[in-house]
Design a protein around this motif. Structure first.
Motif, mmCIF file in Angstrom:
data_model
loop_
_atom_site.group_PDB
_atom_site.id
_atom_site.type_symbol
_atom_site.label_atom_id
_atom_site.label_comp_id
_atom_site.label_asym_id
_atom_site.label_seq_id
_atom_site.Cartn_x
_atom_site.Cartn_y
_atom_site.Cartn_z
ATOM 1 N N UNK A 93 -45.751 19.210 6.421
ATOM 2 C CA UNK A 93 -46.319 18.964 5.099
ATOM 3 C C UNK A 93 -46.550 20.292 4.375
ATOM 4 N N UNK A 94 -47.152 21.257 5.052
ATOM 5 C CA UNK A 94 -47.426 22.560 4.445
ATOM 6 C C UNK A 94 -46.142 23.276 4.053
ATOM 7 N N UNK A 95 -45.056 23.023 4.772
ATOM 8 C CA UNK A 95 -43.766 23.646 4.468
ATOM 9 C C UNK A 95 -43.038 22.967 3.313
ATOM 10 N N UNK A 96 -43.632 21.911 2.737
ATOM 11 C CA UNK A 96 -43.024 21.245 1.597
ATOM 12 C C UNK A 96 -41.898 20.301 1.952
ATOM 13 N N UNK A 97 -41.876 19.815 3.195
ATOM 14 C CA UNK A 97 -40.791 18.943 3.640
ATOM 15 C C UNK A 97 -41.097 17.462 3.427
ATOM 16 N N UNK A 98 -42.288 17.151 2.923
ATOM 17 C CA UNK A 98 -42.710 15.763 2.786
ATOM 18 C C UNK A 98 -43.029 15.467 1.320
ATOM 19 N N UNK A 99 -42.524 14.335 0.843
ATOM 20 C CA UNK A 99 -42.834 13.900 -0.520
ATOM 21 C C UNK A 99 -43.479 12.526 -0.488
ATOM 22 N N UNK A 100 -44.301 12.272 -1.489
ATOM 23 C CA UNK A 100 -44.972 10.983 -1.645
ATOM 24 C C UNK A 100 -44.675 10.486 -3.053
ATOM 25 N N UNK A 101 -44.024 9.340 -3.151
ATOM 26 C CA UNK A 101 -43.663 8.768 -4.450
ATOM 27 C C UNK A 101 -42.915 9.781 -5.320
ATOM 28 N N UNK A 102 -42.023 10.553 -4.687
ATOM 29 C CA UNK A 102 -41.165 11.461 -5.423
ATOM 30 C C UNK A 102 -41.725 12.841 -5.679
ATOM 31 N N UNK A 103 -42.939 13.114 -5.284
ATOM 32 C CA UNK A 103 -43.548 14.432 -5.477
ATOM 33 C C UNK A 103 -43.822 15.095 -4.132
ATOM 34 N N UNK A 104 -43.472 16.368 -4.006
ATOM 35 C CA UNK A 104 -43.764 17.117 -2.783
ATOM 36 C C UNK A 104 -45.275 17.293 -2.667
ATOM 37 N N UNK A 105 -45.800 16.950 -1.509
ATOM 38 C CA UNK A 105 -47.235 17.077 -1.238
ATOM 39 C C UNK A 105 -47.422 18.087 -0.116
ATOM 40 N N UNK B 59 -44.511 5.620 -1.010
ATOM 41 C CA UNK B 59 -43.211 5.870 -0.418
ATOM 42 C C UNK B 59 -43.189 7.305 0.094
ATOM 43 N N UNK B 60 -43.120 7.449 1.419
ATOM 44 C CA UNK B 60 -43.159 8.772 2.054
ATOM 45 C C UNK B 60 -41.767 9.135 2.537
ATOM 46 N N UNK B 61 -41.312 10.328 2.166
ATOM 47 C CA UNK B 61 -40.021 10.841 2.619
ATOM 48 C C UNK B 61 -40.218 12.127 3.399
ATOM 49 N N UNK B 62 -39.493 12.283 4.475
ATOM 50 C CA UNK B 62 -39.477 13.514 5.258
ATOM 51 C C UNK B 62 -38.079 14.101 5.171
ATOM 52 N N UNK B 63 -37.980 15.310 4.651
ATOM 53 C CA UNK B 63 -36.672 15.946 4.436
ATOM 54 C C UNK B 63 -35.752 15.036 3.633
ATOM 55 N N UNK B 64 -36.336 14.319 2.672
ATOM 56 C CA UNK B 64 -35.558 13.468 1.789
ATOM 57 C C UNK B 64 -35.187 12.119 2.347
ATOM 58 N N UNK B 65 -35.617 11.821 3.570
ATOM 59 C CA UNK B 65 -35.266 10.563 4.218
ATOM 60 C C UNK B 65 -36.501 9.676 4.359
ATOM 61 N N UNK B 66 -36.338 8.354 4.207
ATOM 62 C CA UNK B 66 -37.482 7.450 4.364
ATOM 63 C C UNK B 66 -38.126 7.603 5.735
ATOM 64 N N UNK B 67 -39.426 7.456 5.751
ATOM 65 C CA UNK B 67 -40.179 7.607 6.989
ATOM 66 C C UNK B 67 -40.166 6.282 7.739
ATOM 67 N N UNK B 68 -39.264 6.160 8.692
ATOM 68 C CA UNK B 68 -39.156 4.943 9.492
ATOM 69 C C UNK B 68 -39.775 5.193 10.859
ATOM 70 N N UNK B 69 -40.505 4.205 11.360
ATOM 71 C CA UNK B 69 -41.130 4.350 12.672
ATOM 72 C C UNK B 69 -40.062 4.472 13.758
ATOM 73 N N UNK B 70 -40.224 5.448 14.620
ATOM 74 C CA UNK B 70 -39.287 5.628 15.725
ATOM 75 C C UNK B 70 -39.476 4.514 16.746
ATOM 76 N N UNK B 71 -38.401 4.175 17.452
ATOM 77 C CA UNK B 71 -38.525 3.201 18.521
ATOM 78 C C UNK B 71 -39.485 3.715 19.586
ATOM 79 N N UNK B 72 -40.387 2.867 20.001
ATOM 80 C CA UNK B 72 -41.401 3.296 20.957
ATOM 81 C C UNK B 72 -40.783 3.524 22.332
ATOM 82 N N UNK B 73 -41.196 4.608 22.963
ATOM 83 C CA UNK B 73 -40.654 4.992 24.258
ATOM 84 C C UNK B 73 -41.804 5.371 25.179
ATOM 85 N N UNK B 74 -41.721 4.922 26.434
ATOM 86 C CA UNK B 74 -42.780 5.154 27.416
ATOM 87 C C UNK B 74 -42.129 5.696 28.682
ATOM 88 N N UNK B 75 -42.468 6.927 29.026
ATOM 89 C CA UNK B 75 -41.775 7.662 30.083
ATOM 90 C C UNK B 75 -42.745 8.040 31.201
#
Length: 268
Positions: free
Chosen positions: A55-67, A80-96
């Motif tokens: 977030x501090x590096x400017x890689x995250x935007x909220x509703x089109x504005x870098x936060x 609407x949250x984007x990380x590096x311009x891509x929608x923030x989708x939940x990763x598949x859960x993994x248990x190791x």
């Protein structure tokens, strides 16, 4: 002259006591607010600290504005949250489950350059995973990893987490009174340290192997407890977390927890 953009404004009203927000639009029902960095970590994208850095590096935007504020309030389903311009989708859960070898530290990066547990996953192509609890550098055995923060929190909470079983070699043979003291507990550095249960598995003239079960895990819990009672730990291995056994898993090897194990852990 370049026109300055107005400051970004959320469509949510100021926070009310209890950490909740009221939406200006829609039904007006109270909605839970989460900070932006926490939203990223809860999605299983990265750790909370790494999310704050992104977030501090400017890689995250909220509703089109870098936060650039990691604590910027987010309302689920409204922003609407984007990380590096891509929608923030939940990763598949993994248990190791990993059989942690001695000599590795339980951290992503070590400031002293020591080898970490993450070298056990080199080349596996796994998503971001966080350790669920800790084993110190000199300890070995069963260690969980996951990208599910809520699951990890339940397992590490003494009120909801499972019992943890260890095999511990010490430099003397405890007598009955000393075993009782281990369960009664001792005070060390303003903390009360106790074992849920302890028994001698086998012993020789000068050393003994103990089975120690904990219902909570403070920093170097077993080592500190035994040190107060005059014992040095020669070897410490975690062999079970609740119903999940280390079994035949080789040192440095890992596997996914199966559905039955996850269900058993959920039921404690």
């Amino acid at each position: 002259m370049t026109q300055r953009k107005p400051p970004y404004r959320s469509n949510a009203r100021p926070a009310k006591p209890g950490g909740r927000l009221l939406s200006r639009a829609g039904t007006g029902e109270a909605q839970v607010r989460h900070g932006l960095a926490r939203v990223l970590s809860k999605a299983g994208v990265c750790s909370r600290s790494e999310a704050a850095r992104r977030v501090l590096d400017g890689r995250v935007s909220v509703d089109g504005r870098v936060i650039r504020d990691p604590e910027f309030p987010i309302l689920a389903g409204r922003h609407k949250v984007l990380l590096d311009g891509q929608p923030l989708a939940a990763a598949g859960r993994l248990y190791i489950a990993l059989n942690k070898p001695r000599g590795l530290v339980t951290t992503v990066q070590d400031e002293h350059g020591r080898d970490t547990v993450y070298q056990c996953f080199d080349g596996a192509g796994l998503p971001w995973l966080a350790p669920v609890g800790r084993l110190d550098k000199a300890s070995e055995g069963l260690l969980f990893f996951s990208n599910d923060p809520e699951w990890a929190a339940r397992l590490t909470d003494p009120a909801t987490g499972p019992l943890k079983t260890y095999r511990v070699q010490v430099d003397a043979v405890p007598d009955a009174a000393q075993l009782a003291r281990m369960q009664e507990g001792v005070d060390d550095a303003d903390e009360h340290l106790a074992a849920h249960s302890v028994q001698i598995l086998r012993h020789g003239e000068r050393t003994a192997w103990l089975e120690v079960v904990l219902d909570e895990g403070r920093n170097r819990h077993i080592r500190r407890l035994l040190k107060v009672l005059g014992f040095d730990v020669l070897r410490l291995m975690r062999v079970a977390i609740g119903p999940v056994q280390l079994g035949e898993l080789g040192k440095g090897q890992w596997r996914e927890l199966d559905a039955a194990e996850l269900e058993a852990l959920a039921g404690r």
